[in-house]
Design a protein around this motif. Structure first.
Motif, PDB file in Angstrom:
ATOM      1  N   TYR A   1       0.805  -1.226   0.000  1.00 50.42           N
ATOM      2  CA  TYR A   1       0.000   0.000   0.000  1.00 50.42           C
ATOM      3  C   TYR A   1       0.837   1.274   0.000  1.00 50.42           C
ATOM      4  CZ  TYR A   1      -4.756  -1.764   0.431  1.00 50.42           C
ATOM      5  OH  TYR A   1      -5.975  -2.323   0.172  1.00 50.42           O
ATOM      6  N   ARG A   2       2.031   1.237   0.544  1.00 53.70           N
ATOM      7  CA  ARG A   2       2.812   2.435   0.806  1.00 53.70           C
ATOM      8  C   ARG A   2       3.110   3.247  -0.451  1.00 53.70           C
ATOM      9  NH1 ARG A   2       6.387   5.880   0.821  1.00 53.70           N
ATOM     10  NH2 ARG A   2       7.480   6.690   2.608  1.00 53.70           N
ATOM     11  N   HIS A   3       3.507   2.619  -1.514  1.00 52.44           N
ATOM     12  CA  HIS A   3       3.859   3.347  -2.739  1.00 52.44           C
ATOM     13  C   HIS A   3       2.783   3.118  -3.804  1.00 52.44           C
ATOM     14  CE1 HIS A   3       7.754   4.740  -1.400  1.00 52.44           C
ATOM     15  NE2 HIS A   3       8.045   3.524  -0.973  1.00 52.44           N
ATOM     16  N   LEU A   4       3.168   2.626  -4.938  1.00 53.95           N
ATOM     17  CA  LEU A   4       2.248   2.452  -6.062  1.00 53.95           C
ATOM     18  C   LEU A   4       1.810   1.005  -6.256  1.00 53.95           C
ATOM     19  CD1 LEU A   4       4.156   4.777  -8.528  1.00 53.95           C
ATOM     20  CD2 LEU A   4       2.004   5.286  -7.357  1.00 53.95           C
ATOM     21  N   GLY A   5       2.327   0.094  -5.460  1.00 48.73           N
ATOM     22  CA  GLY A   5       2.067  -1.332  -5.642  1.00 48.73           C
ATOM     23  C   GLY A   5       0.601  -1.692  -5.687  1.00 48.73           C
ATOM     24  N   ILE A   6      -0.184  -1.159  -4.750  1.00 48.04           N
ATOM     25  CA  ILE A   6      -1.605  -1.514  -4.695  1.00 48.04           C
ATOM     26  C   ILE A   6      -2.337  -1.014  -5.938  1.00 48.04           C
ATOM     27  CG2 ILE A   6      -2.300   0.474  -3.280  1.00 48.04           C
ATOM     28  CD1 ILE A   6      -3.761  -3.121  -3.262  1.00 48.04           C
TER      29      ILE A   6
ATOM     30  N   LYS B   1       1.396   3.474   9.518  1.00 48.33           N
ATOM     31  CA  LYS B   1       0.916   2.766   8.331  1.00 48.33           C
ATOM     32  C   LYS B   1      -0.376   3.402   7.806  1.00 48.33           C
ATOM     33  CE  LYS B   1       3.125  -1.583   9.636  1.00 48.33           C
ATOM     34  NZ  LYS B   1       3.857  -1.006  10.763  1.00 48.33           N
ATOM     35  N   VAL B   2      -0.280   4.692   7.510  1.00 51.98           N
ATOM     36  CA  VAL B   2      -1.414   5.480   7.022  1.00 51.98           C
ATOM     37  C   VAL B   2      -0.998   6.201   5.741  1.00 51.98           C
ATOM     38  CG1 VAL B   2      -2.904   7.475   7.505  1.00 51.98           C
ATOM     39  CG2 VAL B   2      -2.341   5.864   9.339  1.00 51.98           C
ATOM     40  N   LYS B   3      -1.886   6.146   4.762  1.00 52.35           N
ATOM     41  CA  LYS B   3      -1.684   6.865   3.505  1.00 52.35           C
ATOM     42  C   LYS B   3      -2.940   7.674   3.228  1.00 52.35           C
ATOM     43  CE  LYS B   3      -0.366   5.868  -1.277  1.00 52.35           C
ATOM     44  NZ  LYS B   3       0.000   4.753  -2.166  1.00 52.35           N
ATOM     45  N   VAL B   4      -2.757   8.946   2.875  1.00 57.53           N
ATOM     46  CA  VAL B   4      -3.887   9.831   2.609  1.00 57.53           C
ATOM     47  C   VAL B   4      -3.690  10.482   1.239  1.00 57.53           C
ATOM     48  CG1 VAL B   4      -5.227  11.825   3.415  1.00 57.53           C
ATOM     49  CG2 VAL B   4      -4.131  10.309   5.089  1.00 57.53           C
ATOM     50  N   ALA B   5      -4.764  10.495   0.461  1.00 51.18           N
ATOM     51  CA  ALA B   5      -4.736  11.132  -0.859  1.00 51.18           C
ATOM     52  C   ALA B   5      -5.913  12.091  -0.968  1.00 51.18           C
ATOM     53  CB  ALA B   5      -4.800  10.082  -1.962  1.00 51.18           C
TER      54      ALA B   5
ATOM     55  N   ILE C   1     -11.324  12.947   0.191  1.00 52.40           N
ATOM     56  CA  ILE C   1     -10.082  12.540   0.847  1.00 52.40           C
ATOM     57  C   ILE C   1     -10.138  11.022   1.043  1.00 52.40           C
ATOM     58  CG2 ILE C   1      -8.623  12.747   2.900  1.00 52.40           C
ATOM     59  CD1 ILE C   1      -8.857  15.400   1.425  1.00 52.40           C
ATOM     60  N   VAL C   2      -9.140  10.323   0.530  1.00 50.47           N
ATOM     61  CA  VAL C   2      -9.054   8.875   0.686  1.00 50.47           C
ATOM     62  C   VAL C   2      -7.974   8.582   1.727  1.00 50.47           C
ATOM     63  CG1 VAL C   2      -8.506   6.689  -0.453  1.00 50.47           C
ATOM     64  CG2 VAL C   2      -9.769   8.467  -1.696  1.00 50.47           C
ATOM     65  N   ARG C   3      -8.351   7.814   2.742  1.00 50.59           N
ATOM     66  CA  ARG C   3      -7.417   7.450   3.801  1.00 50.59           C
ATOM     67  C   ARG C   3      -7.353   5.928   3.892  1.00 50.59           C
ATOM     68  NH1 ARG C   3      -5.782   9.675   9.323  1.00 50.59           N
ATOM     69  NH2 ARG C   3      -5.228   7.775  10.452  1.00 50.59           N
ATOM     70  N   LEU C   4      -6.146   5.405   3.879  1.00 46.92           N
ATOM     71  CA  LEU C   4      -5.918   3.963   3.979  1.00 46.92           C
ATOM     72  C   LEU C   4      -5.092   3.702   5.232  1.00 46.92           C
ATOM     73  CD1 LEU C   4      -4.921   3.568   0.252  1.00 46.92           C
ATOM     74  CD2 LEU C   4      -7.127   2.969   1.255  1.00 46.92           C
ATOM     75  N   ASP C   5      -5.631   2.889   6.126  1.00 45.51           N
ATOM     76  CA  ASP C   5      -4.943   2.523   7.367  1.00 45.51           C
ATOM     77  C   ASP C   5      -4.704   1.024   7.373  1.00 45.51           C
ATOM     78  OD1 ASP C   5      -5.282   4.886   9.630  1.00 45.51           O
ATOM     79  OD2 ASP C   5      -6.924   4.904   8.187  1.00 45.51           O
ATOM     80  N   ILE C   6      -3.501   0.614   7.703  1.00 49.05           N
ATOM     81  CA  ILE C   6      -3.184  -0.791   7.886  1.00 49.05           C
ATOM     82  C   ILE C   6      -3.000  -0.962   9.396  1.00 49.05           C
ATOM     83  CG2 ILE C   6      -1.674  -2.702   7.266  1.00 49.05           C
ATOM     84  CD1 ILE C   6      -3.174  -1.244   4.869  1.00 49.05           C
ATOM     85  N   ILE C   7      -3.929  -1.673  10.022  1.00 48.69           N
ATOM     86  CA  ILE C   7      -3.992  -1.753  11.485  1.00 48.69           C
ATOM     87  C   ILE C   7      -3.588  -3.154  11.931  1.00 48.69           C
ATOM     88  CG2 ILE C   7      -5.490  -1.505  13.502  1.00 48.69           C
ATOM     89  CD1 ILE C   7      -7.328   0.177  11.450  1.00 48.69           C
ATOM     90  N   GLU C   8      -2.499  -3.238  12.673  1.00 46.24           N
ATOM     91  CA  GLU C   8      -2.007  -4.531  13.144  1.00 46.24           C
ATOM     92  C   GLU C   8      -2.945  -5.104  14.198  1.00 46.24           C
ATOM     93  OE1 GLU C   8       2.012  -6.546  15.041  1.00 46.24           O
ATOM     94  OE2 GLU C   8       2.048  -4.466  14.417  1.00 46.24           O
TER      95      GLU C   8
END
Length: 177
Positions: A44-49, A100-104, A120-127
């Motif tokens: 998710y961090r870069h462009l992979g997703i 582990k949060v990405k916001v666009a 606003i798109v927010r992606l959280d990866i929660i352990e």
């Protein structure tokens, strides 16, 4: 005092984001994945997703173009949807490796094309455990006053589909290892 500080921070953030002072509406999707949060974050961090989703959803996404950047903050990404007459462009405005949060922020297309003033798109990866996590996808949006009667909403399904693709891809590669 804490409430005042929170309000001031919200106002500053809102001005920075170009959001009028009103609360955003939210659409959220959560999916549990039986893979370490760090592995999901790598995707998710870069462009992979974006690239994986485009490859797996060829009937929905015609193309993904990086208009600017390398996947970090400031990157501008354009997704063109099948049959090619609609698109969505966003800029990555926050990437937090620790949380582990990405916001666009949406720049054009999506719900912005049907009456929203902000997306606003927010992606959280929660352990959850060392071998599982939750992918939380959230779209915050505000509707322009003149379009409120139409109740335009962004579509969370592409983000939900990306989470499902991530789950299948990473869980199957975990089993292959």
């Amino acid at each position: 005092m804490l409430k005042q500080v929170s309000l001031i921070c919200f106002l500053i953030f809102s001005c920075y984001m170009g959001i009028e002072f009103k609360e955003l509406k939210h659409l959220t999707n959560e999916l549990e994945v039986n893979v370490a949060a760090s592995r999901v974050w790598e995707l998710y961090r870069h462009l992979g997703i974006s690239m994986l989703t485009a490859r797996e959803l060829k009937t929905v996404i015609q193309s993904v173009q990086v208009l600017k950047g390398d996947g970090g903050v400031g990157t501008i990404l354009k997704l063109t949807f099948v049959p090619g007459n609609s698109s969505y462009t966003e800029r990555f405005i926050k990437i937090d490796d620790e949380k582990k949060v990405k916001v666009a922020k949406g720049l054009e297309g999506g719900c912005l094309a049907i009456g929203c003033s902000v997306q606003i798109v927010r992606l959280d990866i929660i352990e959850k455990t060392s071998d599982s996590c939750i992918i939380r996808s959230d779209i915050g949006y505000a509707v322009k006053e003149e379009f409120e009667a139409n109740d335009p909403k962004p579509n969370i399904q592409p983000l939900a589909a990306a989470a499902q693709i991530t789950k299948r891809f990473l869980e199957s590669s975990k089993n292959d290892a």
